[in-house]
Motif scaffolding. Structure first.
Motif, PDB file in Angstrom:
ATOM      1  N   THR A 153     114.997 -76.068 -36.578  1.00 50.59           N
ATOM      2  CA  THR A 153     115.556 -77.387 -36.874  1.00 50.59           C
ATOM      3  C   THR A 153     117.077 -77.338 -36.799  1.00 50.59           C
ATOM      4  O   THR A 153     117.694 -76.390 -37.299  1.00 50.59           O
ATOM      5  N   ARG A 154     117.681 -78.351 -36.193  1.00 48.72           N
ATOM      6  CA  ARG A 154     119.141 -78.370 -36.076  1.00 48.72           C
ATOM      7  C   ARG A 154     119.775 -78.374 -37.460  1.00 48.72           C
ATOM      8  O   ARG A 154     119.296 -79.033 -38.392  1.00 48.72           O
ATOM      9  N   SER A 155     120.874 -77.643 -37.595  1.00 49.16           N
ATOM     10  CA  SER A 155     121.639 -77.596 -38.842  1.00 49.16           C
ATOM     11  C   SER A 155     122.950 -78.363 -38.716  1.00 49.16           C
ATOM     12  O   SER A 155     123.666 -78.516 -39.707  1.00 49.16           O
ATOM     13  N   VAL A 156     123.269 -78.804 -37.511  1.00 55.07           N
ATOM     14  CA  VAL A 156     124.489 -79.563 -37.269  1.00 55.07           C
ATOM     15  C   VAL A 156     124.099 -80.870 -36.583  1.00 55.07           C
ATOM     16  O   VAL A 156     123.387 -80.863 -35.577  1.00 55.07           O
ATOM     17  N   ALA A 157     124.542 -81.975 -37.137  1.00 50.07           N
ATOM     18  CA  ALA A 157     124.254 -83.277 -36.541  1.00 50.07           C
ATOM     19  C   ALA A 157     125.478 -84.171 -36.674  1.00 50.07           C
ATOM     20  O   ALA A 157     125.935 -84.443 -37.783  1.00 50.07           O
ATOM     21  N   CYS A 158     126.008 -84.602 -35.538  1.00 52.66           N
ATOM     22  CA  CYS A 158     127.140 -85.538 -35.513  1.00 52.66           C
ATOM     23  C   CYS A 158     126.833 -86.639 -34.507  1.00 52.66           C
ATOM     24  O   CYS A 158     126.197 -86.378 -33.477  1.00 52.66           O
ATOM     25  N   GLU A 159     127.270 -87.845 -34.796  1.00 48.47           N
ATOM     26  CA  GLU A 159     127.068 -88.954 -33.877  1.00 48.47           C
ATOM     27  C   GLU A 159     128.229 -89.928 -33.986  1.00 48.47           C
ATOM     28  O   GLU A 159     128.963 -89.927 -34.981  1.00 48.47           O
ATOM     29  N   ILE A 160     128.369 -90.745 -32.962  1.00 48.15           N
ATOM     30  CA  ILE A 160     129.471 -91.716 -32.904  1.00 48.15           C
ATOM     31  C   ILE A 160     128.884 -93.108 -32.718  1.00 48.15           C
ATOM     32  O   ILE A 160     128.081 -93.337 -31.807  1.00 48.15           O
ATOM     33  N   TRP A 161     129.299 -94.029 -33.592  1.00 53.42           N
ATOM     34  CA  TRP A 161     128.834 -95.412 -33.530  1.00 53.42           C
ATOM     35  C   TRP A 161     130.008 -96.371 -33.555  1.00 53.42           C
ATOM     36  O   TRP A 161     131.042 -96.091 -34.171  1.00 53.42           O
ATOM     37  N   GLY A 162     129.841 -97.497 -32.893  1.00 52.94           N
ATOM     38  CA  GLY A 162     130.789 -98.600 -32.969  1.00 52.94           C
ATOM     39  C   GLY A 162     130.187 -99.698 -33.822  1.00 52.94           C
ATOM     40  O   GLY A 162     128.966 -99.914 -33.799  1.00 52.94           O
ATOM     41  N   TYR A 163     131.027-100.405 -34.578  1.00 48.63           N
ATOM     42  CA  TYR A 163     130.516-101.380 -35.543  1.00 48.63           C
ATOM     43  C   TYR A 163     131.118-102.767 -35.345  1.00 48.63           C
ATOM     44  O   TYR A 163     132.273-102.906 -34.936  1.00 48.63           O
ATOM     45  N   ASP A 164     130.289-103.773 -35.674  1.00 45.74           N
ATOM     46  CA  ASP A 164     130.712-105.179 -35.668  1.00 45.74           C
ATOM     47  C   ASP A 164     131.302-105.570 -34.312  1.00 45.74           C
ATOM     48  O   ASP A 164     132.516-105.700 -34.151  1.00 45.74           O
ATOM     49  N   GLY A 165     130.420-105.753 -33.354  1.00 41.94           N
ATOM     50  CA  GLY A 165     130.906-106.016 -32.006  1.00 41.94           C
ATOM     51  C   GLY A 165     130.144-107.096 -31.280  1.00 41.94           C
ATOM     52  O   GLY A 165     129.266-107.773 -31.837  1.00 41.94           O
ATOM     53  N   VAL A 166     130.482-107.248 -30.026  1.00 41.29           N
ATOM     54  CA  VAL A 166     129.826-108.216 -29.160  1.00 41.29           C
ATOM     55  C   VAL A 166     129.733-107.630 -27.756  1.00 41.29           C
ATOM     56  O   VAL A 166     130.629-106.898 -27.314  1.00 41.29           O
ATOM     57  N   ILE A 167     128.633-107.911 -27.089  1.00 41.03           N
ATOM     58  CA  ILE A 167     128.438-107.421 -25.726  1.00 41.03           C
ATOM     59  C   ILE A 167     129.415-108.123 -24.789  1.00 41.03           C
ATOM     60  O   ILE A 167     129.689-109.313 -24.921  1.00 41.03           O
ATOM     61  N   SER A 168     129.938-107.369 -23.831  1.00 39.22           N
ATOM     62  CA  SER A 168     130.849-107.959 -22.850  1.00 39.22           C
ATOM     63  C   SER A 168     130.162-108.061 -21.495  1.00 39.22           C
ATOM     64  O   SER A 168     129.221-107.323 -21.203  1.00 39.22           O
ATOM     65  N   LYS A 169     130.643-108.965 -20.685  1.00 35.65           N
ATOM     66  CA  LYS A 169     130.141-109.127 -19.328  1.00 35.65           C
ATOM     67  C   LYS A 169     131.035-108.353 -18.376  1.00 35.65           C
ATOM     68  O   LYS A 169     132.265-108.361 -18.505  1.00 35.65           O
ATOM     69  N   HIS A 170     130.403-107.652 -17.449  1.00 38.21           N
ATOM     70  CA  HIS A 170     131.157-106.953 -16.410  1.00 38.21           C
ATOM     71  C   HIS A 170     131.057-107.792 -15.140  1.00 38.21           C
ATOM     72  O   HIS A 170     130.004-107.864 -14.503  1.00 38.21           O
ATOM     73  N   CYS A 171     132.128-108.479 -14.809  1.00 42.14           N
ATOM     74  CA  CYS A 171     132.130-109.383 -13.650  1.00 42.14           C
ATOM     75  C   CYS A 171     132.963-108.779 -12.511  1.00 42.14           C
ATOM     76  O   CYS A 171     134.089-108.332 -12.740  1.00 42.14           O
ATOM     77  N   THR A 172     132.392-108.758 -11.331  1.00 44.37           N
ATOM     78  CA  THR A 172     133.119-108.256 -10.164  1.00 44.37           C
ATOM     79  C   THR A 172     132.974-109.251  -9.009  1.00 44.37           C
ATOM     80  O   THR A 172     132.059-110.075  -8.985  1.00 44.37           O
ATOM     81  N   GLN A 173     133.858-109.146  -8.065  1.00 44.95           N
ATOM     82  CA  GLN A 173     133.818-110.035  -6.904  1.00 44.95           C
ATOM     83  C   GLN A 173     134.361-109.286  -5.701  1.00 44.95           C
ATOM     84  O   GLN A 173     135.526-108.881  -5.690  1.00 44.95           O
ATOM     85  N   ARG A 174     133.500-109.058  -4.708  1.00 49.48           N
ATOM     86  CA  ARG A 174     133.962-108.477  -3.459  1.00 49.48           C
ATOM     87  C   ARG A 174     134.445-109.621  -2.570  1.00 49.48           C
ATOM     88  O   ARG A 174     133.669-110.509  -2.211  1.00 49.48           O
ATOM     89  N   ILE A 175     135.728-109.614  -2.248  1.00 47.51           N
ATOM     90  CA  ILE A 175     136.298-110.626  -1.359  1.00 47.51           C
ATOM     91  C   ILE A 175     136.303-110.062   0.052  1.00 47.51           C
ATOM     92  O   ILE A 175     136.956-109.054   0.346  1.00 47.51           O
ATOM     93  N   ASP A 176     135.540-110.710   0.923  1.00 44.11           N
ATOM     94  CA  ASP A 176     135.362-110.191   2.275  1.00 44.11           C
ATOM     95  C   ASP A 176     136.565-110.530   3.158  1.00 44.11           C
ATOM     96  O   ASP A 176     136.862-111.712   3.394  1.00 44.11           O
ATOM     97  N   PRO A 177     137.249-109.526   3.682  1.00 42.41           N
ATOM     98  CA  PRO A 177     138.398-109.805   4.558  1.00 42.41           C
ATOM     99  C   PRO A 177     137.986-110.368   5.910  1.00 42.41           C
ATOM    100  O   PRO A 177     138.822-110.881   6.664  1.00 42.41           O
TER     101      PRO A 177
END
Length: 352
Positions: A153-177
């Motif tokens: 059984t593991r004797s060391v346990a660490c984790e990282i969490w972020g709190y009180d947030g909101v999901i973001s949108k990843h928006c991209t646009q390829r502009i065709d030359p």
């Protein structure tokens, strides 16, 4: 008073000073969100780095920083050498199982048998050859009898969490030359070459935007904005103190056991500190520790703050004391070779 654990807590920040970070992404799940409000995308917590991932980071940092101190077991496959500190299941990984030591199958070799039959009542071989398994855990699920395989059984346990947030949108646009429009004729890729779809295959053809041409907009849930990011974890001394480290005659003593546990504790403290020094988790999630708090937790609940740094001084002192009690790391890597079946499998299946 008996020590139960050493806890660690650290407030983390993005190096960009932005509240926008990219958490871990899991197959079929995406980000691991707790308390998600689907209506507005808000949540109570998001997993930035899991216990297992943090353990892998510790192994990597320790391997890079103190490879001259820690024992190692390697196996060579198709010209590539892998360390036990790189294998998913550590000492119990199937890659080692299917390797050989001096032409003897690993599990049937004298050293391999000692290591793989180690347990809390006799953990000396694990200490000698693969001490990180005692800290980070492992299960001999690939040994042919998973139900009865040794579990550490593991004797060391660490984790990282972020709190009180909101999901973001990843928006991209390829502009065709080239100003190719979305209603242009459909095409096919034939042997990697763009080809106009003939009339009889018009239904099989694709729009230019599906083949990388034209203006291509994209929008997806990716990344989050969070109010704060915290690392929390602990080194369980209660669990480590359950291990016994007898000598070849089966004899041990409280002092010998305590010396081994002290070494393991110093390795764990060093590993956590090294990861905190290098929190480049992934693209869009490079962090730094704004503060670090290490506390001894006594069995009665009392706490005592301690200093922990990335120096190896305390570890080397602990190793010297353990050697006085007859406990010594193996000083040369055990070098295994892939068995014929594994080597053939890799050769047929391509790179590992």
């Amino acid at each position: 008073m008996k020590i139960a654990a050493i806890s660690v807590k650290s407030e983390l920040k993005s190096i960009t000073n932005s509240a926008h970070v990219y958490p871990a992404t899991f197959a079929d799940t995406g980000h691991n969100l707790v308390g998600l409000n689907k209506a507005d995308g808000s949540f109570k917590a998001v997993e930035i780095d899991s216990v297992g991932s943090f353990a892998n980071r510790m192994e990597s940092e320790l391997k890079n920083a103190i490879s001259d101190i820690l024992p190692d077991i390697t196996t060579t496959i198709s010209g590539r050498t892998l360390s036990v500190m790189e294998l998913p299941h550590r000492i119990y990984d199937a890659i080692l199982r299917d390797s050989t030591l001096d032409a003897t199958p690993w599990r049937k070799s004298e050293v391999g048998n000692k290591i793989l039959t180690s347990n809390p009542q006799n953990a000396t071989a694990l200490y000698t050859y693969a001490p990180l398994t005692l800290l980070l855990g492992g299960w001999d699920s690939h040994g042919g009898d998973a139900g009865n395989g040794v579990k550490i059984t593991r004797s060391v346990a660490c984790e990282i969490w972020g709190y009180d947030g909101v999901i973001s949108k990843h928006c991209t646009q390829r502009i065709d030359p080239l100003d190719i429009t979305s209603n242009a004729q459909k095409h096919l890729m034939v042997d990697g070459v763009l080809t106009l779809a003939p009339d009889q295959k018009a239904k099989e053809g694709k729009k230019p935007s599906e083949l990388g041409h034209g203006d291509v907009p994209s929008k997806a849930d990716k990344g989050v904005f969070v109010d704060r990011i915290e690392l929390s974890g602990a080194i369980s001394l209660t669990r480590l103190n359950r291990y016994q480290f007898p000598d070849d005659n089966g004899d041990t003593s409280p002092e010998r056991n305590a010396a081994a546990v002290n070494v393991l504790t110093e390795i764990a403290k060093l590993g956590i500190s090294l990861v905190l020094d290098n929190l480049d988790l992934r693209s869009g999630c490079e962090l730094y520790s704004e503060n670090r708090q290490f506390d001894i937790i006594y069995a009665n609940g009392n706490r005592e703050s301690i200093d922990v740094c990335s120096s190896t001084e305390h570890l080397k002192t602990a190793i010297s004391l353990a050697e006085e009690h007859g406990l010594k790391f193996n000083d040369k890597p055990l070098q295994l070779m892939a068995g014929k079946a594994l080597a053939d499998l890799v050769a047929r299946g391509g790179d590992l």
